[in-house]
Design a protein around this motif. Structure first.
Motif, short mmCIF file in Angstrom:
data_model
loop_
_atom_site.label_atom_id
_atom_site.label_comp_id
_atom_site.label_asym_id
_atom_site.label_seq_id
_atom_site.Cartn_x
_atom_site.Cartn_y
_atom_site.Cartn_z
N ARG A 165 0.55 -1.03 0.02
CA ARG A 165 0.00 0.21 0.06
C ARG A 165 1.13 1.36 -0.24
O ARG A 165 0.26 2.22 -1.13
CB ARG A 165 -1.21 0.11 1.06
CG ARG A 165 -1.99 -0.49 0.49
CD ARG A 165 -3.10 -0.98 1.72
NE ARG A 165 -3.83 -1.42 2.61
CZ ARG A 165 -3.71 -2.22 3.78
NH1 ARG A 165 -3.05 -1.63 4.60
NH2 ARG A 165 -4.34 -3.15 3.88
N ALA A 166 1.52 0.96 0.60
CA ALA A 166 3.02 2.68 0.83
C ALA A 166 3.01 2.67 -0.35
O ALA A 166 3.79 3.76 -1.07
CB ALA A 166 3.47 2.05 1.99
N ILE A 167 3.91 1.50 -1.57
CA ILE A 167 4.32 1.47 -2.36
C ILE A 167 3.77 2.05 -3.78
O ILE A 167 3.63 3.09 -4.07
CB ILE A 167 5.34 0.48 -2.86
CG1 ILE A 167 6.10 -0.41 -1.96
CG2 ILE A 167 5.30 -0.01 -4.06
CD1 ILE A 167 6.63 -1.52 -2.69
N ALA A 168 2.33 1.39 -3.28
CA ALA A 168 1.02 2.59 -4.39
C ALA A 168 1.01 3.46 -3.71
O ALA A 168 0.91 4.03 -4.84
CB ALA A 168 0.07 1.12 -4.23
N GLN A 169 1.06 4.14 -2.94
CA GLN A 169 0.48 5.81 -2.86
C GLN A 169 1.47 6.26 -3.35
O GLN A 169 1.67 7.38 -3.84
CB GLN A 169 0.48 5.44 -1.19
CG GLN A 169 -0.62 5.13 -0.79
CD GLN A 169 -1.24 5.34 0.89
OE1 GLN A 169 -0.08 5.53 1.57
NE2 GLN A 169 -2.52 5.56 1.08
N THR A 170 3.29 6.11 -2.71
CA THR A 170 3.89 6.55 -3.67
C THR A 170 4.28 6.70 -4.82
O THR A 170 4.74 7.81 -5.81
CB THR A 170 5.82 6.84 -2.63
OG1 THR A 170 5.54 4.78 -3.46
CG2 THR A 170 5.38 6.32 -1.54
N MET A 171 3.14 5.70 -5.37
CA MET A 171 3.36 6.03 -7.25
C MET A 171 2.38 7.11 -7.29
O MET A 171 1.89 7.13 -8.66
CB MET A 171 3.33 3.95 -7.73
CG MET A 171 4.99 3.55 -7.41
SD MET A 171 4.31 2.17 -7.64
CE MET A 171 4.80 2.03 -10.08
N ILE A 172 1.39 7.20 -6.90
CA ILE A 172 0.47 7.96 -7.23
C ILE A 172 0.63 9.81 -7.25
O ILE A 172 1.73 10.11 -7.24
CB ILE A 172 -0.87 8.50 -6.60
CG1 ILE A 172 -1.30 6.64 -6.33
CG2 ILE A 172 -2.27 8.68 -6.55
CD1 ILE A 172 -2.95 6.29 -5.07
#
Length: 87
Positions: free
Chosen positions: A80-87
């Motif tokens: 989830r943390a990785i996904a949020q940094t990609m947004i």
């Protein structure tokens, strides 16, 4: 890339579900020895067997499913943390 992270998240959730069902089956006599129980045991073993090398059973209590669930939750939070940094 978000699709890959979503699929990995789904896989982690499915592994958690398999572990919980497999542990609950241990409360029913003979349930883990059924063909369905053996299949779930093989799938749960992908996560739990490496942990069993480091975490010994305490008497008749096996804490590896709990540790496995905690590690899977941590991996989900990391995704989830990785996904949020990609947004």
């Amino acid at each position: 890339m978000a699709t890959i992270l979503g699929l990995l998240n789904l896989l982690l959730r499915a592994l958690e579900f398999v572990i919980v069902i497999w542990v609950l089956m241990s409360w029913l006599p003979g349930a883990q020895q059924s063909s369905f129980g053996q299949l779930l045991g093989k799938i749960a073993g992908l996560v739990l067997n490496p942990l069993r090398r480091f975490i010994p059973a305490v008497g008749i209590i096996d804490f590896t499913p709990l540790v496995g669930l905690i590690l899977l939750q941590a991996a989900e939070m990391g995704l989830r943390a990785i996904a949020q940094t990609m947004i």
